[in-house]
Design an enzyme around this catalytic site. Structure first.
Site, short mmCIF file in Angstrom:
data_model
loop_
_atom_site.label_atom_id
_atom_site.label_comp_id
_atom_site.label_asym_id
_atom_site.label_seq_id
_atom_site.Cartn_x
_atom_site.Cartn_y
_atom_site.Cartn_z
N TYR A 1 6.18 17.44 2.67
CA TYR A 1 5.47 17.50 3.94
C TYR A 1 5.09 18.93 4.30
CZ TYR A 1 6.27 12.58 4.95
OH TYR A 1 6.24 11.20 4.91
N GLU B 1 11.66 7.23 6.01
CA GLU B 1 11.79 7.21 4.55
C GLU B 1 13.23 7.46 4.12
OE1 GLU B 1 8.72 10.03 3.53
OE2 GLU B 1 7.25 8.74 4.56
N TYR C 1 6.85 -5.05 -3.06
CA TYR C 1 6.21 -4.59 -4.29
C TYR C 1 7.06 -3.51 -4.95
CZ TYR C 1 4.72 -1.06 -0.85
OH TYR C 1 4.71 -0.12 0.16
N TYR D 1 2.61 -2.94 -7.68
CA TYR D 1 2.35 -4.34 -7.98
C TYR D 1 3.37 -5.20 -7.23
CZ TYR D 1 -0.62 -2.47 -11.64
OH TYR D 1 -1.59 -1.78 -12.31
N GLY E 1 -7.99 -14.34 -4.00
CA GLY E 1 -7.93 -13.55 -5.22
C GLY E 1 -6.51 -13.21 -5.62
N GLY F 1 -4.47 -11.60 -4.10
CA GLY F 1 -3.57 -11.65 -2.95
C GLY F 1 -2.60 -12.80 -3.00
N THR G 1 -0.28 -13.09 -5.04
CA THR G 1 1.02 -12.67 -5.61
C THR G 1 2.15 -12.66 -4.59
OG1 THR G 1 0.25 -10.36 -5.45
CG2 THR G 1 0.06 -11.45 -7.58
N VAL H 1 -1.92 -5.03 2.29
CA VAL H 1 -3.12 -4.45 1.68
C VAL H 1 -2.72 -3.80 0.37
CG1 VAL H 1 -4.88 -2.65 1.90
CG2 VAL H 1 -4.29 -4.05 3.88
N PHE H 2 -3.47 -4.08 -0.69
CA PHE H 2 -3.24 -3.42 -1.97
C PHE H 2 -3.97 -2.09 -1.97
CE2 PHE H 2 -2.89 -7.91 -3.91
CZ PHE H 2 -1.56 -7.98 -3.53
#
Length: 394
Positions: A98, A140, A191, A208, A274, A276, A278, A384-385
Protein backbone atom coordinates in the site's frame (compact mmCIF):
# COMPACT_ATOMS: atom_id res chain seq x y z
CA UNK A 1 -14.39 8.96 9.56
CA UNK A 2 -13.21 11.78 7.30
CA UNK A 3 -12.31 15.05 9.05
CA UNK A 4 -14.68 17.97 8.43
CA UNK A 5 -11.92 20.04 6.80
CA UNK A 6 -10.93 17.22 4.43
CA UNK A 7 -14.56 16.39 3.68
CA UNK A 8 -15.16 19.94 2.45
CA UNK A 9 -12.11 19.78 0.18
CA UNK A 10 -12.98 16.33 -1.18
CA UNK A 11 -16.57 17.40 -1.85
CA UNK A 12 -15.35 20.44 -3.78
CA UNK A 13 -12.72 18.57 -5.79
CA UNK A 14 -14.42 15.19 -6.35
CA UNK A 15 -15.91 16.20 -9.74
CA UNK A 16 -12.50 17.30 -11.06
CA UNK A 17 -10.63 14.34 -9.59
CA UNK A 18 -13.33 11.91 -10.71
CA UNK A 19 -13.24 13.20 -14.26
CA UNK A 20 -9.45 12.78 -14.37
CA UNK A 21 -9.28 9.42 -12.58
CA UNK A 22 -8.96 7.35 -15.75
CA UNK A 23 -5.98 9.45 -16.86
CA UNK A 24 -4.55 9.38 -13.33
CA UNK A 25 -4.78 5.61 -12.98
CA UNK A 26 -3.34 5.11 -16.46
CA UNK A 27 -0.32 7.20 -15.53
CA UNK A 28 -0.11 5.47 -12.13
CA UNK A 29 0.23 2.00 -13.63
CA UNK A 30 2.66 3.19 -16.33
CA UNK A 31 5.08 4.76 -13.88
CA UNK A 32 4.77 2.06 -11.22
CA UNK A 33 5.46 -0.81 -13.62
CA UNK A 34 8.29 1.12 -15.28
CA UNK A 35 10.01 1.46 -11.89
CA UNK A 36 8.81 -1.81 -10.33
CA UNK A 37 8.44 -4.37 -13.16
CA UNK A 38 8.65 -7.21 -10.63
CA UNK A 39 5.07 -6.39 -9.59
CA UNK A 40 3.87 -7.86 -12.88
CA UNK A 41 5.42 -11.20 -11.89
CA UNK A 42 2.81 -13.09 -9.92
CA UNK A 43 0.74 -10.16 -8.68
CA UNK A 44 -0.94 -8.06 -11.39
CA UNK A 45 -3.01 -9.48 -14.23
CA UNK A 46 -1.38 -8.50 -17.53
CA UNK A 47 -4.59 -9.12 -19.45
CA UNK A 48 -6.56 -6.67 -17.29
CA UNK A 49 -3.75 -4.16 -17.65
CA UNK A 50 -3.90 -4.38 -21.45
CA UNK A 51 -7.68 -4.15 -21.59
CA UNK A 52 -7.88 -1.28 -19.11
CA UNK A 53 -10.27 -3.14 -16.81
CA UNK A 54 -7.95 -2.94 -13.80
CA UNK A 55 -7.46 0.81 -14.34
CA UNK A 56 -11.20 1.43 -14.54
CA UNK A 57 -11.87 -0.73 -11.47
CA UNK A 58 -9.27 1.18 -9.42
CA UNK A 59 -10.72 4.52 -10.52
CA UNK A 60 -14.23 3.37 -9.68
CA UNK A 61 -13.28 2.07 -6.25
CA UNK A 62 -11.51 5.31 -5.28
CA UNK A 63 -14.38 7.49 -6.48
CA UNK A 64 -16.92 5.17 -4.89
CA UNK A 65 -15.14 5.16 -1.55
CA UNK A 66 -14.78 8.95 -1.50
CA UNK A 67 -18.45 9.44 -2.41
CA UNK A 68 -19.51 6.99 0.32
CA UNK A 69 -17.49 8.91 2.91
CA UNK A 70 -19.29 12.09 1.95
CA UNK A 71 -22.79 10.61 1.73
CA UNK A 72 -22.57 8.51 4.90
CA UNK A 73 -19.81 10.02 7.07
CA UNK A 74 -20.59 7.80 10.06
CA UNK A 75 -20.60 4.53 8.09
CA UNK A 76 -17.85 2.53 6.43
CA UNK A 77 -18.70 1.15 2.96
CA UNK A 78 -18.03 -2.44 3.96
CA UNK A 79 -19.68 -3.98 0.88
CA UNK A 80 -17.25 -2.18 -1.42
CA UNK A 81 -14.27 -2.86 0.85
CA UNK A 82 -15.00 -6.55 1.45
CA UNK A 83 -15.13 -7.28 -2.28
CA UNK A 84 -11.77 -5.57 -2.81
CA UNK A 85 -10.19 -7.18 0.28
CA UNK A 86 -11.03 -10.71 -0.87
CA UNK A 87 -9.63 -9.99 -4.35
CA UNK A 88 -6.44 -8.65 -2.75
CA UNK A 89 -6.10 -11.66 -0.44
CA UNK A 90 -6.53 -14.01 -3.39
CA UNK A 91 -3.37 -12.60 -5.01
CA UNK A 92 -1.38 -12.12 -1.81
CA UNK A 93 -1.40 -8.32 -1.39
CA UNK A 94 0.56 -7.28 1.72
CA UNK A 95 0.55 -4.15 3.87
CA UNK A 96 3.85 -2.79 2.57
CA UNK A 97 2.50 -2.69 -0.98
CA UNK A 98 0.00 0.00 0.00
CA UNK A 99 2.97 2.31 0.58
CA UNK A 100 4.21 1.59 -2.96
CA UNK A 101 0.78 2.24 -4.45
CA UNK A 102 0.49 5.50 -2.49
CA UNK A 103 3.80 6.79 -3.84
CA UNK A 104 2.94 6.24 -7.50
CA UNK A 105 -0.77 7.08 -7.25
CA UNK A 106 -0.16 10.46 -5.67
CA UNK A 107 2.69 11.12 -8.06
CA UNK A 108 0.23 10.52 -10.92
CA UNK A 109 -2.37 12.81 -9.31
CA UNK A 110 0.17 15.63 -9.03
CA UNK A 111 1.37 15.10 -12.60
CA UNK A 112 -2.10 14.99 -14.17
CA UNK A 113 -3.78 17.77 -12.16
CA UNK A 114 -0.73 20.02 -11.83
CA UNK A 115 -1.23 23.26 -9.92
CA UNK A 116 -4.77 22.25 -8.93
CA UNK A 117 -3.20 19.93 -6.34
CA UNK A 118 -2.57 22.43 -3.56
CA UNK A 119 -1.16 21.22 -0.21
CA UNK A 120 -4.72 21.27 1.18
CA UNK A 121 -6.09 19.19 -1.70
CA UNK A 122 -3.21 16.72 -1.42
CA UNK A 123 -3.75 16.37 2.34
CA UNK A 124 -7.48 15.76 1.96
CA UNK A 125 -7.10 13.05 -0.68
CA UNK A 126 -4.21 11.57 1.28
CA UNK A 127 -6.63 11.15 4.18
CA UNK A 128 -9.12 9.42 1.86
CA UNK A 129 -6.43 7.05 0.61
CA UNK A 130 -5.20 6.01 4.04
CA UNK A 131 -8.72 5.59 5.40
CA UNK A 132 -9.39 3.19 2.53
CA UNK A 133 -6.00 1.50 2.77
CA UNK A 134 -6.21 1.14 6.55
CA UNK A 135 -9.65 -0.45 6.35
CA UNK A 136 -8.48 -2.85 3.63
CA UNK A 137 -5.30 -3.78 5.51
CA UNK A 138 -7.36 -4.64 8.61
CA UNK A 139 -9.90 -6.65 6.57
CA UNK A 140 -7.19 -8.51 4.70
CA UNK A 141 -5.39 -9.36 7.94
CA UNK A 142 -8.57 -10.98 9.24
CA UNK A 143 -9.12 -12.83 5.97
CA UNK A 144 -5.54 -14.15 6.00
CA UNK A 145 -5.91 -15.22 9.63
CA UNK A 146 -9.11 -17.11 8.83
CA UNK A 147 -7.26 -18.83 5.96
CA UNK A 148 -4.37 -19.76 8.27
CA UNK A 149 -1.98 -17.63 6.21
CA UNK A 150 0.73 -15.16 7.15
CA UNK A 151 1.96 -12.25 5.02
CA UNK A 152 -0.17 -13.32 2.09
CA UNK A 153 1.37 -16.79 1.87
CA UNK A 154 -1.62 -18.98 1.06
CA UNK A 155 -0.13 -21.08 -1.73
CA UNK A 156 0.20 -24.85 -1.91
CA UNK A 157 0.56 -27.47 -4.67
CA UNK A 158 -2.43 -29.42 -6.00
CA UNK A 159 -2.38 -32.38 -8.36
CA UNK A 160 -4.72 -32.68 -11.33
CA UNK A 161 -6.68 -35.88 -10.60
CA UNK A 162 -9.04 -35.67 -13.57
CA UNK A 163 -9.93 -33.50 -16.52
CA UNK A 164 -13.39 -33.29 -18.07
CA UNK A 165 -14.28 -31.51 -21.30
CA UNK A 166 -17.53 -29.66 -20.64
CA UNK A 167 -18.01 -27.83 -23.95
CA UNK A 168 -15.81 -26.87 -26.88
CA UNK A 169 -14.31 -24.02 -24.83
CA UNK A 170 -14.84 -25.11 -21.22
CA UNK A 171 -13.07 -27.83 -19.25
CA UNK A 172 -13.06 -28.87 -15.59
CA UNK A 173 -10.06 -29.92 -13.54
CA UNK A 174 -10.51 -32.04 -10.41
CA UNK A 175 -7.68 -31.16 -8.04
CA UNK A 176 -6.32 -33.11 -5.07
CA UNK A 177 -4.13 -31.50 -2.39
CA UNK A 178 -0.45 -32.46 -2.31
CA UNK A 179 1.08 -33.06 1.11
CA UNK A 180 -0.30 -33.70 4.56
CA UNK A 181 -1.17 -30.14 5.58
CA UNK A 182 -4.87 -29.67 6.29
CA UNK A 183 -6.93 -28.19 3.47
CA UNK A 184 -8.50 -24.82 4.16
CA UNK A 185 -12.31 -25.29 3.93
CA UNK A 186 -14.07 -23.53 1.07
CA UNK A 187 -17.56 -22.10 1.14
CA UNK A 188 -19.89 -22.68 -1.83
CA UNK A 189 -19.41 -19.68 -4.10
CA UNK A 190 -15.77 -18.93 -3.25
CA UNK A 191 -12.84 -18.94 -5.68
CA UNK A 192 -9.13 -19.77 -5.68
CA UNK A 193 -6.21 -18.19 -7.50
CA UNK A 194 -4.20 -20.39 -9.83
CA UNK A 195 -0.56 -19.33 -10.31
CA UNK A 196 1.23 -20.46 -13.46
CA UNK A 197 4.49 -19.59 -15.18
CA UNK A 198 4.00 -18.30 -18.71
CA UNK A 199 6.31 -19.18 -21.63
CA UNK A 200 8.16 -15.86 -21.16
CA UNK A 201 8.97 -16.80 -17.55
CA UNK A 202 6.56 -14.36 -15.89
CA UNK A 203 4.13 -15.82 -13.36
CA UNK A 204 0.48 -14.93 -13.76
CA UNK A 205 -2.51 -15.41 -11.46
CA UNK A 206 -6.13 -15.94 -12.34
CA UNK A 207 -9.12 -16.59 -10.13
CA UNK A 208 -11.41 -19.55 -10.79
CA UNK A 209 -14.52 -20.38 -8.83
CA UNK A 210 -14.63 -23.74 -7.09
CA UNK A 211 -17.38 -25.45 -9.07
CA UNK A 212 -17.51 -28.66 -7.05
CA UNK A 213 -16.16 -30.61 -4.08
CA UNK A 214 -14.99 -34.21 -3.72
CA UNK A 215 -13.66 -36.68 -1.19
CA UNK A 216 -10.34 -36.18 0.53
CA UNK A 217 -10.45 -32.42 0.16
CA UNK A 218 -10.70 -32.53 -3.62
CA UNK A 219 -12.09 -29.50 -5.38
CA UNK A 220 -12.98 -28.76 -8.96
CA UNK A 221 -12.38 -25.64 -11.02
CA UNK A 222 -14.03 -25.05 -14.38
CA UNK A 223 -12.06 -22.97 -16.87
CA UNK A 224 -13.44 -21.21 -19.93
CA UNK A 225 -10.95 -20.66 -22.75
CA UNK A 226 -10.99 -16.88 -23.30
CA UNK A 227 -10.96 -16.02 -26.97
CA UNK A 228 -9.98 -12.42 -27.60
CA UNK A 229 -12.25 -11.76 -30.59
CA UNK A 230 -10.16 -8.78 -31.71
CA UNK A 231 -8.21 -8.53 -28.44
CA UNK A 232 -5.48 -10.87 -27.14
CA UNK A 233 -6.67 -14.32 -26.03
CA UNK A 234 -6.70 -15.07 -22.33
CA UNK A 235 -3.15 -16.26 -21.71
CA UNK A 236 -3.73 -18.32 -18.55
CA UNK A 237 -6.99 -19.97 -19.63
CA UNK A 238 -5.50 -20.95 -22.97
CA UNK A 239 -2.34 -22.29 -21.30
CA UNK A 240 -4.40 -24.44 -18.92
CA UNK A 241 -6.53 -25.75 -21.77
CA UNK A 242 -3.44 -26.63 -23.78
CA UNK A 243 -1.27 -28.14 -21.05
CA UNK A 244 -3.13 -29.20 -17.86
CA UNK A 245 -3.42 -32.98 -17.71
CA UNK A 246 -3.99 -35.59 -14.97
CA UNK A 247 -0.84 -35.96 -12.90
CA UNK A 248 0.29 -32.37 -13.37
CA UNK A 249 0.73 -30.05 -10.42
CA UNK A 250 -0.76 -26.57 -10.11
CA UNK A 251 -0.20 -23.92 -7.46
CA UNK A 252 -3.41 -22.70 -5.83
CA UNK A 253 -4.25 -20.17 -3.16
CA UNK A 254 -6.58 -20.72 -0.25
CA UNK A 255 -10.25 -20.05 -1.09
CA UNK A 256 -11.51 -16.46 -0.94
CA UNK A 257 -14.60 -14.50 -1.90
CA UNK A 258 -17.27 -12.59 -0.02
CA UNK A 259 -20.22 -14.05 -1.96
CA UNK A 260 -20.95 -17.45 -0.47
CA UNK A 261 -24.20 -19.32 0.09
CA UNK A 262 -25.65 -18.41 3.46
CA UNK A 263 -27.44 -20.67 5.89
CA UNK A 264 -31.11 -20.26 6.70
CA UNK A 265 -34.53 -21.39 5.58
CA UNK A 266 -35.54 -18.58 3.22
CA UNK A 267 -36.21 -19.50 -0.43
CA UNK A 268 -33.31 -19.17 -2.86
CA UNK A 269 -33.03 -17.88 -6.41
CA UNK A 270 -29.82 -19.01 -8.12
CA UNK A 271 -29.40 -17.19 -11.44
CA UNK A 272 -26.48 -17.50 -13.85
CA UNK A 273 -25.44 -17.06 -17.47
CA UNK A 274 -22.53 -18.58 -19.36
CA UNK A 275 -19.57 -19.55 -17.19
CA UNK A 276 -21.34 -17.87 -14.27
CA UNK A 277 -22.79 -21.34 -13.67
CA UNK A 278 -19.68 -22.31 -11.68
CA UNK A 279 -20.50 -20.82 -8.24
CA UNK A 280 -24.16 -21.71 -8.71
CA UNK A 281 -23.25 -25.38 -9.31
CA UNK A 282 -21.15 -25.42 -6.13
CA UNK A 283 -24.10 -23.97 -4.21
CA UNK A 284 -26.42 -26.62 -5.66
CA UNK A 285 -24.00 -29.37 -4.66
CA UNK A 286 -23.84 -28.04 -1.10
CA UNK A 287 -27.64 -27.93 -0.89
CA UNK A 288 -27.89 -31.51 -2.21
CA UNK A 289 -25.18 -32.86 0.12
CA UNK A 290 -26.85 -31.29 3.15
CA UNK A 291 -30.33 -32.51 2.09
CA UNK A 292 -31.56 -28.92 2.19
CA UNK A 293 -35.35 -28.61 1.88
CA UNK A 294 -35.53 -24.92 1.04
CA UNK A 295 -37.46 -23.76 -2.01
CA UNK A 296 -34.88 -23.22 -4.78
CA UNK A 297 -35.46 -21.57 -8.14
CA UNK A 298 -32.58 -22.26 -10.55
CA UNK A 299 -32.32 -19.95 -13.56
CA UNK A 300 -29.66 -20.17 -16.28
CA UNK A 301 -29.22 -18.46 -19.65
CA UNK A 302 -26.75 -19.46 -22.37
CA UNK A 303 -26.09 -19.31 -26.10
CA UNK A 304 -27.28 -22.90 -26.61
CA UNK A 305 -27.50 -26.23 -24.82
CA UNK A 306 -24.15 -27.18 -26.37
CA UNK A 307 -22.55 -24.07 -24.82
CA UNK A 308 -24.07 -24.73 -21.37
CA UNK A 309 -21.15 -25.94 -19.24
CA UNK A 310 -22.03 -28.10 -16.22
CA UNK A 311 -25.57 -28.54 -17.53
CA UNK A 312 -25.73 -32.20 -16.49
CA UNK A 313 -24.50 -31.36 -12.99
CA UNK A 314 -27.01 -28.55 -12.60
CA UNK A 315 -29.89 -30.73 -13.76
CA UNK A 316 -28.99 -33.69 -11.54
CA UNK A 317 -28.33 -31.57 -8.46
CA UNK A 318 -31.51 -29.52 -8.87
CA UNK A 319 -33.55 -32.68 -9.44
CA UNK A 320 -32.14 -34.12 -6.21
CA UNK A 321 -33.58 -31.21 -4.21
CA UNK A 322 -37.23 -31.72 -3.23
CA UNK A 323 -38.02 -28.01 -3.33
CA UNK A 324 -36.18 -27.04 -6.53
CA UNK A 325 -37.46 -25.87 -9.91
CA UNK A 326 -35.21 -25.05 -12.87
CA UNK A 327 -35.67 -22.93 -15.99
CA UNK A 328 -33.04 -22.64 -18.75
CA UNK A 329 -33.02 -20.14 -21.63
CA UNK A 330 -31.04 -20.62 -24.85
CA UNK A 331 -30.59 -18.03 -27.58
CA UNK A 332 -30.11 -20.72 -30.23
CA UNK A 333 -31.50 -24.22 -30.56
CA UNK A 334 -33.74 -26.44 -28.43
CA UNK A 335 -33.40 -27.64 -24.86
CA UNK A 336 -34.91 -24.75 -22.97
CA UNK A 337 -36.94 -21.59 -23.36
CA UNK A 338 -36.02 -19.48 -26.38
CA UNK A 339 -34.13 -16.21 -26.03
CA UNK A 340 -32.68 -14.50 -22.98
CA UNK A 341 -33.84 -14.59 -19.39
CA UNK A 342 -37.45 -13.52 -19.02
CA UNK A 343 -39.38 -14.08 -15.80
CA UNK A 344 -42.79 -14.02 -17.47
CA UNK A 345 -44.63 -17.04 -16.11
CA UNK A 346 -41.83 -17.88 -13.66
CA UNK A 347 -42.95 -18.24 -10.06
CA UNK A 348 -40.35 -16.30 -8.08
CA UNK A 349 -40.79 -17.26 -4.40
CA UNK A 350 -41.66 -14.58 -1.87
CA UNK A 351 -38.99 -13.43 0.60
CA UNK A 352 -36.25 -15.00 -1.51
CA UNK A 353 -32.49 -14.48 -1.30
CA UNK A 354 -30.89 -14.35 -4.76
CA UNK A 355 -27.36 -15.12 -5.97
CA UNK A 356 -26.32 -13.92 -9.44
CA UNK A 357 -23.28 -14.67 -11.56
CA UNK A 358 -22.59 -14.00 -15.21
CA UNK A 359 -21.74 -11.18 -17.62
CA UNK A 360 -22.47 -7.69 -16.30
CA UNK A 361 -25.24 -7.11 -18.86
CA UNK A 362 -26.97 -10.29 -17.70
CA UNK A 363 -26.66 -9.41 -14.02
CA UNK A 364 -28.01 -5.90 -14.51
CA UNK A 365 -30.97 -7.30 -16.41
CA UNK A 366 -31.56 -10.18 -13.98
CA UNK A 367 -31.26 -7.86 -10.99
CA UNK A 368 -33.87 -5.48 -12.41
CA UNK A 369 -36.23 -8.33 -13.26
CA UNK A 370 -35.87 -9.98 -9.85
CA UNK A 371 -36.48 -6.70 -8.04
CA UNK A 372 -39.56 -6.27 -10.22
CA UNK A 373 -40.65 -9.76 -9.13
CA UNK A 374 -40.41 -8.80 -5.47
CA UNK A 375 -36.85 -9.69 -4.41
CA UNK A 376 -35.50 -6.98 -2.10
CA UNK A 377 -32.32 -5.25 -3.36
CA UNK A 378 -30.56 -6.03 -0.07
CA UNK A 379 -31.17 -9.74 -0.71
CA UNK A 380 -29.43 -9.74 -4.12
CA UNK A 381 -25.84 -10.99 -4.03
CA UNK A 382 -23.59 -11.19 -7.06
CA UNK A 383 -20.15 -12.36 -8.12
CA UNK A 384 -18.11 -10.70 -10.87
CA UNK A 385 -15.26 -12.49 -12.63
CA UNK A 386 -12.29 -10.12 -12.89
CA UNK A 387 -12.19 -6.49 -11.74
CA UNK A 388 -15.56 -5.34 -10.41
CA UNK A 389 -16.69 -2.61 -12.80
CA UNK A 390 -20.27 -2.74 -11.49
CA UNK A 391 -19.88 -2.20 -7.76
CA UNK A 392 -19.46 1.60 -7.61
CA UNK A 393 -22.73 2.07 -9.50
CA UNK A 394 -24.60 -0.96 -8.16
Amino acid sequence: MLSAESAAVVRATLPVVGEALDTITTRFYETMFADRPELLDGLFNRGNQRSGEQRRALAGSIAGFAAALLEHPDERPDALLARIAHKHAAVGITEDQYVIVHKYLFGAIAEVLGDAVTPGVAAAWDEVYWLMAGALIAMEARIYAEAGARDGRTWRPWRVADRREETADVMSLVLAPVGDEPVQPALPGQYVSVRVRMPDGVRQLRQYTISGFGEGGQRRITVKRVRGEGAPDGEVSNLLHATARPGDELTLSAPFGDVALGDGDRPLVLASAGIGCTPITAMLQHLALTADRRRVLLLHADRSAAHHALRRDMEELADALPGADRVFWYEHGPGGRAGRIDLTGVDVPENAVAYLCGPLEFMRDARERLIGAGVAPRDLHYEVFGPDLWLPAA
